[in-house]
Design a protein around this motif. Structure first.
Motif, PDB file in Angstrom:
ATOM      1  N   PHE A 128      -9.747  -3.421  -4.098  1.00  0.00           N
ATOM      2  CA  PHE A 128     -10.746  -2.541  -3.515  1.00  0.00           C
ATOM      3  C   PHE A 128     -10.377  -2.317  -2.054  1.00  0.00           C
ATOM      4  O   PHE A 128      -9.971  -3.253  -1.362  1.00  0.00           O
ATOM      5  N   SER A 129     -10.522  -1.083  -1.615  1.00  0.00           N
ATOM      6  CA  SER A 129     -10.127  -0.771  -0.251  1.00  0.00           C
ATOM      7  C   SER A 129     -10.908   0.413   0.281  1.00  0.00           C
ATOM      8  O   SER A 129     -11.268   1.324  -0.469  1.00  0.00           O
ATOM      9  N   SER A 130     -11.107   0.396   1.583  1.00  0.00           N
ATOM     10  CA  SER A 130     -11.606   1.594   2.260  1.00  0.00           C
ATOM     11  C   SER A 130     -10.383   2.469   2.539  1.00  0.00           C
ATOM     12  O   SER A 130      -9.248   1.972   2.527  1.00  0.00           O
ATOM     13  N   PRO A 131     -10.574   3.738   2.793  1.00  0.00           N
ATOM     14  CA  PRO A 131      -9.427   4.598   3.108  1.00  0.00           C
ATOM     15  C   PRO A 131      -8.654   4.107   4.337  1.00  0.00           C
ATOM     16  O   PRO A 131      -7.428   4.151   4.363  1.00  0.00           O
ATOM     17  N   GLU A 132      -9.377   3.596   5.322  1.00  0.00           N
ATOM     18  CA  GLU A 132      -8.723   3.124   6.543  1.00  0.00           C
ATOM     19  C   GLU A 132      -7.819   1.920   6.272  1.00  0.00           C
ATOM     20  O   GLU A 132      -6.738   1.797   6.846  1.00  0.00           O
ATOM     21  N   THR A 133      -8.249   1.037   5.397  1.00  0.00           N
ATOM     22  CA  THR A 133      -7.473  -0.161   5.080  1.00  0.00           C
ATOM     23  C   THR A 133      -6.204   0.195   4.305  1.00  0.00           C
ATOM     24  O   THR A 133      -5.192  -0.487   4.429  1.00  0.00           O
ATOM     25  N   LEU A 134      -6.249   1.248   3.535  1.00  0.00           N
ATOM     26  CA  LEU A 134      -5.065   1.677   2.776  1.00  0.00           C
ATOM     27  C   LEU A 134      -3.877   1.898   3.703  1.00  0.00           C
ATOM     28  O   LEU A 134      -2.759   1.484   3.400  1.00  0.00           O
ATOM     29  N   GLU A 135      -4.125   2.560   4.804  1.00  0.00           N
ATOM     30  CA  GLU A 135      -3.040   2.837   5.746  1.00  0.00           C
ATOM     31  C   GLU A 135      -2.428   1.560   6.303  1.00  0.00           C
ATOM     32  O   GLU A 135      -1.212   1.445   6.444  1.00  0.00           O
ATOM     33  N   LYS A 136      -3.253   0.579   6.588  1.00  0.00           N
ATOM     34  CA  LYS A 136      -2.783  -0.675   7.173  1.00  0.00           C
ATOM     35  C   LYS A 136      -2.000  -1.528   6.173  1.00  0.00           C
ATOM     36  O   LYS A 136      -1.192  -2.354   6.559  1.00  0.00           O
ATOM     37  N   HIS A 137      -2.256  -1.351   4.877  1.00  0.00           N
ATOM     38  CA  HIS A 137      -1.632  -2.191   3.839  1.00  0.00           C
ATOM     39  C   HIS A 137      -0.714  -1.396   2.925  1.00  0.00           C
ATOM     40  O   HIS A 137      -0.499  -1.759   1.773  1.00  0.00           O
ATOM     41  N   TYR A 138      -0.165  -0.336   3.462  1.00  0.00           N
ATOM     42  CA  TYR A 138       0.722   0.533   2.694  1.00  0.00           C
ATOM     43  C   TYR A 138       1.912  -0.234   2.113  1.00  0.00           C
ATOM     44  O   TYR A 138       2.269  -0.052   0.953  1.00  0.00           O
ATOM     45  N   GLU A 139       2.506  -1.121   2.885  1.00  0.00           N
ATOM     46  CA  GLU A 139       3.667  -1.902   2.417  1.00  0.00           C
ATOM     47  C   GLU A 139       3.296  -2.798   1.239  1.00  0.00           C
ATOM     48  O   GLU A 139       4.068  -2.928   0.279  1.00  0.00           O
ATOM     49  N   ASP A 140       2.119  -3.427   1.291  1.00  0.00           N
ATOM     50  CA  ASP A 140       1.663  -4.267   0.173  1.00  0.00           C
ATOM     51  C   ASP A 140       1.577  -3.441  -1.107  1.00  0.00           C
ATOM     52  O   ASP A 140       1.983  -3.882  -2.180  1.00  0.00           O
ATOM     53  N   LEU A 141       1.042  -2.251  -0.978  1.00  0.00           N
ATOM     54  CA  LEU A 141       0.904  -1.377  -2.147  1.00  0.00           C
ATOM     55  C   LEU A 141       2.261  -0.949  -2.689  1.00  0.00           C
ATOM     56  O   LEU A 141       2.447  -0.885  -3.902  1.00  0.00           O
ATOM     57  N   LEU A 142       3.191  -0.670  -1.806  1.00  0.00           N
ATOM     58  CA  LEU A 142       4.540  -0.312  -2.259  1.00  0.00           C
ATOM     59  C   LEU A 142       5.163  -1.442  -3.069  1.00  0.00           C
ATOM     60  O   LEU A 142       5.792  -1.210  -4.101  1.00  0.00           O
ATOM     61  N   ASN A 143       4.984  -2.667  -2.631  1.00  0.00           N
ATOM     62  CA  ASN A 143       5.534  -3.825  -3.340  1.00  0.00           C
ATOM     63  C   ASN A 143       4.904  -4.014  -4.712  1.00  0.00           C
ATOM     64  O   ASN A 143       5.512  -4.601  -5.602  1.00  0.00           O
ATOM     65  N   LEU A 144       3.689  -3.538  -4.887  1.00  0.00           N
ATOM     66  CA  LEU A 144       2.971  -3.702  -6.151  1.00  0.00           C
ATOM     67  C   LEU A 144       2.983  -2.435  -7.003  1.00  0.00           C
ATOM     68  O   LEU A 144       2.404  -2.415  -8.084  1.00  0.00           O
ATOM     69  N   SER A 145       3.628  -1.397  -6.534  1.00  0.00           N
ATOM     70  CA  SER A 145       3.512  -0.081  -7.169  1.00  0.00           C
ATOM     71  C   SER A 145       3.903  -0.053  -8.640  1.00  0.00           C
ATOM     72  O   SER A 145       3.346   0.726  -9.413  1.00  0.00           O
ATOM     73  N   LYS A 146       4.831  -0.890  -9.081  1.00  0.00           N
ATOM     74  CA  LYS A 146       5.230  -0.864 -10.494  1.00  0.00           C
ATOM     75  C   LYS A 146       4.095  -1.315 -11.418  1.00  0.00           C
ATOM     76  O   LYS A 146       4.101  -1.014 -12.602  1.00  0.00           O
ATOM     77  N   ASN A 147       3.115  -2.037 -10.869  1.00  0.00           N
ATOM     78  CA  ASN A 147       1.987  -2.510 -11.674  1.00  0.00           C
ATOM     79  C   ASN A 147       0.721  -1.679 -11.499  1.00  0.00           C
ATOM     80  O   ASN A 147      -0.227  -1.855 -12.254  1.00  0.00           O
ATOM     81  N   ILE A 148       0.697  -0.809 -10.511  1.00  0.00           N
ATOM     82  CA  ILE A 148      -0.497   0.012 -10.298  1.00  0.00           C
ATOM     83  C   ILE A 148      -0.462   1.169 -11.289  1.00  0.00           C
ATOM     84  O   ILE A 148       0.421   2.004 -11.255  1.00  0.00           O
ATOM     85  N   PHE A 149      -1.434   1.164 -12.192  1.00  0.00           N
ATOM     86  CA  PHE A 149      -1.434   2.226 -13.192  1.00  0.00           C
ATOM     87  C   PHE A 149      -2.575   3.211 -12.991  1.00  0.00           C
ATOM     88  O   PHE A 149      -2.722   4.156 -13.753  1.00  0.00           O
ATOM     89  N   GLY A 150      -3.333   3.027 -11.942  1.00  0.00           N
ATOM     90  CA  GLY A 150      -4.380   3.997 -11.683  1.00  0.00           C
ATOM     91  C   GLY A 150      -5.021   3.806 -10.329  1.00  0.00           C
ATOM     92  O   GLY A 150      -5.024   2.703  -9.773  1.00  0.00           O
TER      93      GLY A 150
END
Length: 162
Positions: A128-150
Motif C-alpha cells: 500500500f502506498s500514497s502517490p508521494e511514497t511511490l516516487e521515493k521507493h521506485y527502486e524497491d518496486l523495480l526490484n520486485l517488478s517481476k512479481n507485481i501483477f497488478g
C-alpha cells in the motif's frame, strides 16, 4: 503477466471454478455479485479493469481476492501465466484509508505492508502506498517488478489532484 483477452471455453470454466474455490475458503464470505466476479476475473486475466460501485458494495474485495485466485490459477500453467509470488500494489491517497485496508486484508490471510515500511526479504502479498511514497521507493518496486501483477488505484476521483 496474466493471460490476455476474454476467457473462453476451458479457460473460462477453469477461471470460474477457481474463483468458486477461493470464495468457499472464507467462512464469512458469501457469493460475489456479478460485477465483483466479472471485475476480479478481468483483473486477474491482465485486463485493465475499472470498477465503480457504491460505498459498501465490495470494491476492495475484488483486489483482496485477486491474490488467492492468482495462487489457485498457478496450477494451470498451460492456461495462465502468473508470477510465482504475485504482489499487488495499491495506491491510496490517505494513510487512514491504507490502515483500514491493511486491517481488512488480514481477514483473508494476506500479508500487507506500507511500501515505506517494506524491508528486503519480506514476504508480501500487497503493498500500500500514497502517490508521494511511490516516487521515493521506485527502486524497491523495480526490484520486485517481476512479481507485481497488478496495480490498484483506490479513490480514483483523487487522481486529478495527484
Amino acid at each position: 503477466m496474466a493471460a490476455k483477452g476474454p476467457p473462453k471455453g476451458d479457460f473460462e470454466k477453469t477461471l470460474d471454478d477457481a474463483l468458486l474455490r477461493v470464495v468457499s475458503n472464507f467462512e464469512n464470505l458469501h457469493d460475489l455479485s456479478k460485477q465483483q466476479s466479472a471485475a476480479i476475473k478481468s483483473f486477474v486475466c491482465g485486463t485493465d479493469t475499472f470498477v465503480s460501485l457504491p460505498t459498501g458494495q465490495g470494491k476492495s474485495l475484488i483486489y483482496q481476492l485477486a491474490i488467492p485466485l492468482a495462487k489457485q490459477l498457478r496450477k494451470y500453467s498451460g492456461l495462465f501465466s502468473l508470477p510465482i509470488s504475485p504482489i499487488l500494489l495499491v495506491v491510496s491517497p490517505l494513510n487512514a484509508l491504507i490502515n483500514d485496508q491493511i486491517r481488512s486484508c488480514k481477514v483473508f490471510g494476506l500479508k500487507c505492508v506500507k511500501l515505506k515500511e517494506f524491508k528486503e526479504g519480506d514476504s508480501v502479498h500487497l503493498f500500500f502506498s500514497s502517490p508521494e511514497t511511490l516516487e521515493k521507493h521506485y527502486e524497491d518496486l523495480l526490484n520486485l517488478s517481476k512479481n507485481i501483477f497488478g496495480v490498484v488505484i483506490d479513490e480514483t476521483h483523487c487522481v486529478v489532484t495527484w
